[in-house]
Design a protein around this motif. Sequence first.
Motif, mmCIF file in Angstrom:
data_model
loop_
_atom_site.group_PDB
_atom_site.id
_atom_site.type_symbol
_atom_site.label_atom_id
_atom_site.label_comp_id
_atom_site.label_asym_id
_atom_site.label_seq_id
_atom_site.Cartn_x
_atom_site.Cartn_y
_atom_site.Cartn_z
ATOM 1 N N CYS A 55 76.433 107.058 85.729
ATOM 2 C CA CYS A 55 76.575 105.599 85.267
ATOM 3 C C CYS A 55 77.150 104.843 86.138
ATOM 4 O O CYS A 55 78.312 105.246 86.597
ATOM 5 C CB CYS A 55 76.875 105.547 83.946
ATOM 6 S SG CYS A 55 76.373 106.782 82.454
ATOM 7 N N TYR A 61 76.730 103.802 80.511
ATOM 8 C CA TYR A 61 77.189 104.885 79.730
ATOM 9 C C TYR A 61 76.506 104.796 78.274
ATOM 10 O O TYR A 61 75.994 105.727 77.630
ATOM 11 C CB TYR A 61 78.425 104.994 79.919
ATOM 12 C CG TYR A 61 79.144 106.049 78.876
ATOM 13 C CD1 TYR A 61 79.278 107.362 79.252
ATOM 14 C CD2 TYR A 61 79.399 105.407 77.394
ATOM 15 C CE1 TYR A 61 79.754 108.410 78.209
ATOM 16 C CE2 TYR A 61 80.129 106.603 76.573
ATOM 17 C CZ TYR A 61 80.225 107.754 76.941
ATOM 18 O OH TYR A 61 80.607 108.675 76.075
ATOM 19 N N GLU A 62 76.622 103.725 77.586
ATOM 20 C CA GLU A 62 76.184 103.500 76.370
ATOM 21 C C GLU A 62 74.620 103.430 76.172
ATOM 22 O O GLU A 62 74.264 104.053 75.232
ATOM 23 C CB GLU A 62 76.752 102.149 75.825
ATOM 24 C CG GLU A 62 78.188 101.987 75.794
ATOM 25 C CD GLU A 62 78.958 102.850 74.655
ATOM 26 O OE1 GLU A 62 78.239 103.128 73.871
ATOM 27 O OE2 GLU A 62 80.059 102.920 74.806
ATOM 28 N N LEU A 65 73.948 107.170 76.502
ATOM 29 C CA LEU A 65 74.644 108.371 75.491
ATOM 30 C C LEU A 65 73.483 108.868 74.535
ATOM 31 O O LEU A 65 73.959 110.216 74.351
ATOM 32 C CB LEU A 65 75.698 107.361 74.726
ATOM 33 C CG LEU A 65 76.693 108.102 73.912
ATOM 34 C CD1 LEU A 65 77.341 109.297 74.893
ATOM 35 C CD2 LEU A 65 77.716 107.217 73.200
ATOM 36 N N PHE A 68 72.403 111.653 76.557
ATOM 37 C CA PHE A 68 73.646 112.723 76.973
ATOM 38 C C PHE A 68 73.928 113.611 75.593
ATOM 39 O O PHE A 68 74.224 114.666 75.852
ATOM 40 C CB PHE A 68 74.972 111.938 77.072
ATOM 41 C CG PHE A 68 74.641 110.963 78.372
ATOM 42 C CD1 PHE A 68 73.623 111.424 79.363
ATOM 43 C CD2 PHE A 68 75.629 109.872 78.792
ATOM 44 C CE1 PHE A 68 73.339 110.485 80.460
ATOM 45 C CE2 PHE A 68 75.405 109.038 79.843
ATOM 46 C CZ PHE A 68 74.405 109.427 80.762
ATOM 47 N N LYS A 69 74.128 112.877 74.461
ATOM 48 C CA LYS A 69 74.201 113.601 73.464
ATOM 49 C C LYS A 69 73.225 114.744 73.093
ATOM 50 O O LYS A 69 73.890 115.992 72.742
ATOM 51 C CB LYS A 69 74.428 112.640 71.966
ATOM 52 C CG LYS A 69 75.694 111.817 72.176
ATOM 53 C CD LYS A 69 75.655 111.002 70.695
ATOM 54 C CE LYS A 69 77.101 110.256 70.693
ATOM 55 N NZ LYS A 69 77.049 109.435 69.674
ATOM 56 N N ARG A 72 73.931 117.505 75.535
ATOM 57 C CA ARG A 72 75.309 118.313 75.521
ATOM 58 C C ARG A 72 75.208 119.111 74.363
ATOM 59 O O ARG A 72 75.412 120.412 74.142
ATOM 60 C CB ARG A 72 76.216 117.424 74.843
ATOM 61 C CG ARG A 72 77.504 117.746 74.164
ATOM 62 C CD ARG A 72 78.448 118.154 75.290
ATOM 63 N NE ARG A 72 78.361 119.499 75.897
ATOM 64 C CZ ARG A 72 79.230 119.793 76.760
ATOM 65 N NH1 ARG A 72 80.150 119.257 77.114
ATOM 66 N NH2 ARG A 72 79.001 121.175 77.437
ATOM 67 N N LEU A 82 80.456 114.227 84.286
ATOM 68 C CA LEU A 82 80.146 112.560 84.240
ATOM 69 C C LEU A 82 80.809 111.815 84.973
ATOM 70 O O LEU A 82 81.855 111.609 85.414
ATOM 71 C CB LEU A 82 80.493 112.090 82.606
ATOM 72 C CG LEU A 82 80.546 110.475 82.383
ATOM 73 C CD1 LEU A 82 78.889 110.139 82.306
ATOM 74 C CD2 LEU A 82 81.136 110.017 81.040
ATOM 75 N N ARG A 93 85.872 105.462 79.536
ATOM 76 C CA ARG A 93 85.360 106.554 79.104
ATOM 77 C C ARG A 93 85.820 108.018 79.740
ATOM 78 O O ARG A 93 85.141 108.701 79.880
ATOM 79 C CB ARG A 93 83.634 106.253 79.119
ATOM 80 C CG ARG A 93 83.094 105.321 78.046
ATOM 81 C CD ARG A 93 83.567 105.746 76.635
ATOM 82 N NE ARG A 93 82.802 104.884 75.818
ATOM 83 C CZ ARG A 93 83.418 104.025 75.005
ATOM 84 N NH1 ARG A 93 84.930 104.244 75.053
ATOM 85 N NH2 ARG A 93 82.981 103.338 74.119
ATOM 86 N N SER A 96 85.762 110.769 77.547
ATOM 87 C CA SER A 96 84.555 110.934 76.769
ATOM 88 C C SER A 96 84.264 112.365 76.267
ATOM 89 O O SER A 96 84.375 113.306 77.059
ATOM 90 C CB SER A 96 83.448 110.591 77.659
ATOM 91 O OG SER A 96 82.064 110.812 76.971
ATOM 92 N N ILE A 98 81.589 113.738 75.503
ATOM 93 C CA ILE A 98 80.294 113.842 75.936
ATOM 94 C C ILE A 98 80.303 114.804 77.171
ATOM 95 O O ILE A 98 79.445 115.496 77.492
ATOM 96 C CB ILE A 98 79.423 112.744 76.053
ATOM 97 C CG1 ILE A 98 77.892 113.081 75.798
ATOM 98 C CG2 ILE A 98 79.581 112.187 77.468
ATOM 99 C CD1 ILE A 98 77.656 113.530 74.556
ATOM 100 N N ARG A 207 70.253 103.916 70.823
ATOM 101 C CA ARG A 207 71.824 104.076 70.802
ATOM 102 C C ARG A 207 72.306 102.751 69.586
ATOM 103 O O ARG A 207 73.255 103.276 68.936
ATOM 104 C CB ARG A 207 72.345 103.568 72.171
ATOM 105 C CG ARG A 207 73.973 103.191 72.241
ATOM 106 C CD ARG A 207 74.595 104.366 71.890
ATOM 107 N NE ARG A 207 76.127 104.240 72.014
ATOM 108 C CZ ARG A 207 77.024 104.631 71.240
ATOM 109 N NH1 ARG A 207 76.985 105.515 70.139
ATOM 110 N NH2 ARG A 207 78.333 104.195 71.424
#
Length: 411
Positions: A55, A61-62, A65, A68-69, A72, A82, A93, A96, A98, A207
């Motif tokens: 990012c 990042y937001e 996310l 990413f979740k 993960r 990251l 972050r 983070s 994540i 998000r």
Amino acid sequence: MGFIYNIGIKLAETVLPCIAPFNQKIKKGVVGRRETFSVLKENLYSNDKTLWFHCASLGEYEQGLPVFKALREHYKAHKIVLSFFSPSGYEIRKNSPIADIVVYLPLDSKRNAKRFIDLIKPELTVFVKYDIWPNFLSEIKKHNFKSILISAAFRPNQTYFNFYGKHFRNALFSFEHIFTQNENSKTLLRAIGYDNVTVSGDTRFDRVSSQLEMDNTLNFIEQFKQNKLCVVAGSTWPEGEALFINFINKHALNDIKFIIAPHNIKPNQIANLKDKLKVKCVLFSEKESASLDTAKVFIVDTIGILTKIYNYADVAYVGGALGSTGLHNTLEPAVFGVPIIIGNHYDKFPEANALIENGGTFSISNQQEFNTILTRLIENKKDRELAGSKNATFIKSHKGAVNTITQYLNI
């Protein structure tokens, strides 16, 4: 163009350390990048399976996310690296949950790219929106690693689509697939011969929608608001704060509360804002000892709680678009069904254009326009609720980007 680009990167490697002592943000980046390779070596082993998320900064990042979740959750045995380019993303972050490892991205020299990819060996790389680095992507492609770009938004005047942009176009072709926010971006990619593209929409809608599932309660804001109508000014810059100072000092009624969350929370600037307001103000940092219920203005001199604060807004103002700093996140208040006021420099923000066309967001360019629109939204409950409802419906109707991406990835 590639030769010039690589010379520019070499020049940056020489110049940035020289000017770092005079600029805190640059200094953090320079120092952080020096540590990147040692951090990777200490935390990665030859048998590790990895994913890499990159990012530019906090906003990207937001944006990424939700994807990413999902990754993960699916790749539980993999280590996730990251990376950020900007200190404003890394510093906030760097812990983070994540990711297993969070680092600054080294400057995009061929040597750094080779060293970085040789250490990580990512099975999948996810870049978000626009932070596209040719040498890193070339190295990924050379190793036949998989990479995707999500929430991409392109404009015709960008380098990729001009006669001199071959080097950067080649970077785009390093991605196995690109997921765009809109049809226009897809059309631009098709025009240069890139066909592995899907219009998924913007992952930010997913998000911000997830925020509704969280506990957004802030007891100190409830104590301050006292069930009165509340106007929240988020991510403000001085030009927007000036509008509020004038309005509050001259026009605001006693039964209206205001929350101002400046983008810059340096103590001297917070103090200057407070001094210019002729009504009772309380700072977040003073909330434990202050009488919140009797204050007219609550100034947020901290970070990380603005999204929850929008839950208490009856009207929201989002900063950035009155000046040249760039509009901040309008989707965060929109998801709560709040009418929004922004400045007039929003052309590069398609979601703002769409929110305005949809009828729930209003653009202003001066004090008179600001006073007129804010007063109408305060005094006319029907107009206020209708505009807010339009924003909430808009967010709901644009969800689904994450599902499109995860279906492609078979997770």
